[in-house]
Design a protein around this motif. Sequence first.
Motif, mmCIF file in Angstrom:
data_model
loop_
_atom_site.group_PDB
_atom_site.id
_atom_site.type_symbol
_atom_site.label_atom_id
_atom_site.label_comp_id
_atom_site.label_asym_id
_atom_site.label_seq_id
_atom_site.Cartn_x
_atom_site.Cartn_y
_atom_site.Cartn_z
ATOM 1 N N ASN A 2 0.819 -1.212 0.000
ATOM 2 C CA ASN A 2 0.000 0.000 0.000
ATOM 3 C C ASN A 2 0.853 1.263 0.000
ATOM 4 O O ASN A 2 0.350 2.360 -0.199
ATOM 5 N N ASN A 3 2.141 1.112 0.202
ATOM 6 C CA ASN A 3 3.086 2.220 0.298
ATOM 7 C C ASN A 3 3.533 2.639 -1.096
ATOM 8 O O ASN A 3 3.754 1.800 -1.959
ATOM 9 N N SER A 4 3.716 3.930 -1.335
ATOM 10 C CA SER A 4 4.181 4.395 -2.640
ATOM 11 C C SER A 4 5.704 4.386 -2.756
ATOM 12 O O SER A 4 6.241 4.652 -3.822
ATOM 13 N N ASP A 5 6.414 4.053 -1.690
ATOM 14 C CA ASP A 5 7.869 3.976 -1.709
ATOM 15 C C ASP A 5 8.300 2.709 -2.455
ATOM 16 O O ASP A 5 8.099 1.591 -1.974
ATOM 17 N N ARG A 6 8.900 2.875 -3.624
ATOM 18 C CA ARG A 6 9.246 1.735 -4.472
ATOM 19 C C ARG A 6 10.291 0.818 -3.847
ATOM 20 O O ARG A 6 10.372 -0.350 -4.205
ATOM 21 N N THR A 7 11.084 1.324 -2.933
ATOM 22 C CA THR A 7 12.109 0.479 -2.317
ATOM 23 C C THR A 7 11.505 -0.579 -1.396
ATOM 24 O O THR A 7 12.116 -1.612 -1.155
ATOM 25 N N SER A 8 10.292 -0.330 -0.912
ATOM 26 C CA SER A 8 9.656 -1.303 -0.018
ATOM 27 C C SER A 8 8.418 -1.957 -0.617
ATOM 28 O O SER A 8 7.987 -3.004 -0.151
ATOM 29 N N SER A 9 7.848 -1.384 -1.671
ATOM 30 C CA SER A 9 6.564 -1.886 -2.172
ATOM 31 C C SER A 9 6.660 -2.585 -3.529
ATOM 32 O O SER A 9 5.649 -2.781 -4.189
ATOM 33 N N TRP A 10 7.834 -3.003 -3.919
ATOM 34 C CA TRP A 10 7.964 -3.766 -5.161
ATOM 35 C C TRP A 10 7.374 -5.159 -4.962
ATOM 36 O O TRP A 10 7.242 -5.636 -3.851
ATOM 37 N N VAL A 11 7.029 -5.816 -6.058
ATOM 38 C CA VAL A 11 6.391 -7.136 -6.005
ATOM 39 C C VAL A 11 7.403 -8.243 -6.322
ATOM 40 O O VAL A 11 7.571 -9.186 -5.559
#
Length: 97
Positions: free
Chosen positions: A83-92
């Motif tokens: 749900n976070n927009s921070d790509r460093t933590s919200s990648w799949v």
Amino acid sequence: MNENYYWIEEKDGVVTVGLTDEGRNELGNITFVSLPKVGDSLTKTDVLVNVEADKAVSDIPSPVEGTVIAINEDAVDDPSVLNNSDRTSSWVARIEK
């Protein structure tokens, strides 16, 4: 799910995939995620991730063909990180082409 709903970043033949703000807004709060296994081979028609959220349950197709070399283990344990927009933590997932 529309291609506008996921982002991809490619570096040295490895593609990292995640959900865009638009995709997260369409789905609502993500409560469950089913990710591929490391080593899985994917085509563009294969499901990369299944997401259950407040507004929808969606199968998200792989944007590229290749082999899954990493998944976001944090998302497996706690799907809300997506749900976070921070790509460093919200990648799949990371896929090697």
